[in-house]
Design an enzyme around this catalytic site. Structure first.
Site, PDB file in Angstrom:
ATOM      1  N   CYS A 261      13.312  35.256 -11.256  1.00  0.00           N
ATOM      2  CA  CYS A 261      14.086  36.051 -10.287  1.00  0.00           C
ATOM      3  C   CYS A 261      13.303  37.254  -9.775  1.00  0.00           C
ATOM      4  CB  CYS A 261      15.423  36.473 -10.884  1.00  0.00           C
ATOM      5  SG  CYS A 261      15.332  37.624 -12.291  1.00  0.00           S
ATOM      6  N   HIS A 317      18.729  40.408 -14.106  1.00  0.00           N
ATOM      7  CA  HIS A 317      18.646  39.454 -13.000  1.00  0.00           C
ATOM      8  C   HIS A 317      18.693  40.239 -11.691  1.00  0.00           C
ATOM      9  CE1 HIS A 317      18.790  35.560 -11.089  1.00  0.00           C
ATOM     10  NE2 HIS A 317      19.866  35.899 -10.393  1.00  0.00           N
ATOM     11  N   HIS A 329      18.432  33.974  -4.517  1.00  0.00           N
ATOM     12  CA  HIS A 329      17.797  34.342  -5.780  1.00  0.00           C
ATOM     13  C   HIS A 329      17.205  33.115  -6.455  1.00  0.00           C
ATOM     14  CE1 HIS A 329      21.656  33.395  -8.328  1.00  0.00           C
ATOM     15  NE2 HIS A 329      21.687  32.733  -7.203  1.00  0.00           N
TER      16      HIS A 329
END
Length: 369
Positions: A261, A317, A329
């Site tokens: 990510c 994240h 993402h």
């Protein structure tokens, strides 16, 4: 001071000089043999802490045997350059160790020390890891201080070109059917021959180890013209990242061969002129906080959304926000780069998007208005 006092002092200095262990080396210890004065030994990258320790050791009756990295045994060969499309960066000096990041072709790092065939390096984002010597070209910079300043400011080398197309192969001749020499990744840094061969639409390039090959004209541009290809605004960043939809997730990945990510965010924003740290919790400290407003009305395209699985916990994240409460993402749950929706009623809203929205811990703006 006795050994417990010195241990406490080392802990304080580490907090002051190297609060994030990913961004340096701190391997210091106190030895206190019976009847002998304490001995402080080890290695670190925190030169300021060693300077403080030197004064305190003299005053406190301790012996100091602490070295500041880079290791003098490197004989000045402290410049490392990734010599092929990817150089894997690992937590420990062994192939089976965790992949924590990657250098892509032409990216540089500061060599800190050697352990057999492995080198501990610090990349331009100050991340410290280990790379196998077969993945890099190592040399002694003409001026180490100048090299280090440019590296940590993440300024490109003078005369460098940047690969702007993904999925390229450099070939032995301008002919597109010529044998391949090496594969390339978008963002790779190369040198270019003085002129393009216009009749054949090809550009001759040199890799960091001196290997030469040909790519299509326009597939690489001078570093100073990169903003013409990758503009500095949110919509361009989203369109760019969307080119990698469906790409598999790779822990530690920072390239088109697999992103995690924060690797996706760091790489894409870097090509658009925004230098971000490596990990999501570090990226959370960049830019300015954004209050989303009713229905996300205050969000701009290109804002970054951060998520934590425990309320108030460390961000683990990150993704790129678009209008309408959508998020682009790289996700393990989604198998790679994907769109998700965070707002009820938004296209593609799913239970996973609902769960993500519950983990949202903050929104940051790293692009100016």
């Amino acid at each position: 001071m006795n050994a417990p006092d010195w241990n406490a002092r080392l802990a304080t200095l580490r907090t002051e000089h190297l609060p994030d262990s990913r961004l340096g080396v701190w391997e210091l210890e106190v030895l206190a043999p019976p009847g002998a004065r304490p001995r402080l030994r080890g290695v670190t990258t925190a030169a300021g802490a060693v300077a403080a320790l030197r004064l305190e050791a003299d005053a406190g009756g301790a012996e100091l045997a602490v070295d500041v990295l880079p290791d003098p045994a490197l004989d000045g060969e402290v410049r490392a350059v990734a010599s092929r499309s990817l150089a894997h960066l690992r937590r420990q000096p062994r192939h089976a160790a965790e992949l924590v990041s990657q250098m892509i072709l032409g990216e540089e790092a500061l060599v800190l020390r050697a352990a057999g065939a492995w080198l501990q390096v610090q990349t331009g984002d100050r991340y410290v890891s280990w790379v196998h010597q077969g993945s890099i070209v190592r040399s002694a910079p003409a001026d180490e201080a100048t090299f280090r300043a440019r590296l940590f400011e993440r300024r490109p080398r003078s005369g460098s070109w940047v690969v702007v197309e993904p999925g390229l192969v450099t070939r032995a001749a301008p002919d597109p059917e010529a044998p391949p020499v090496a594969d390339l990744v978008q963002g790779g840094i190369v040198e270019a021959a003085p002129a393009v061969a216009p009749a054949r639409g090809a550009l001759e390039i040199a890799l960091p180890d001196g290997t030469r090959g040909w790519i299509p004209a326009g597939a690489a541009v001078p570093a100073e013209r990169l903003a013409e290809r990758f503009p500095y605004h949110g919509r361009a960043i989203l369109d760019h990242a969307a080119r990698f939809l469906g790409l598999p997730y790779l822990w530690g990945g920072t390239s088109e061969k697999g992103f995690d990510c924060s690797g996706l965010v760091q790489r894409i924003y870097g090509l658009h002129g925004v230098r971000l740290p490596r990990d999501s919790d570090q990226q959370f400290g960049e830019g300015s906080e954004v209050e989303s407003g009713p229905g996300g009305a205050a969000i701009r395209e290109g804002d970054l959304a951060f998520f934590a699985e425990t309320p108030g916990g460390r961000a683990t994240h990150v993704g790129i926000l678009a209008s309408g409460g959508r998020l682009l993402h790289a996700s393990t749950t989604r198998g790679g780069v994907a769109w998700d929706a965070l707002c009820p009623g938004a296209p593609g809203y799913t239970p996973f998007g609902e769960r993500l929205a519950g983990w949202l811990t903050g929104i940051r703006r790293v692009l100016p208005a």
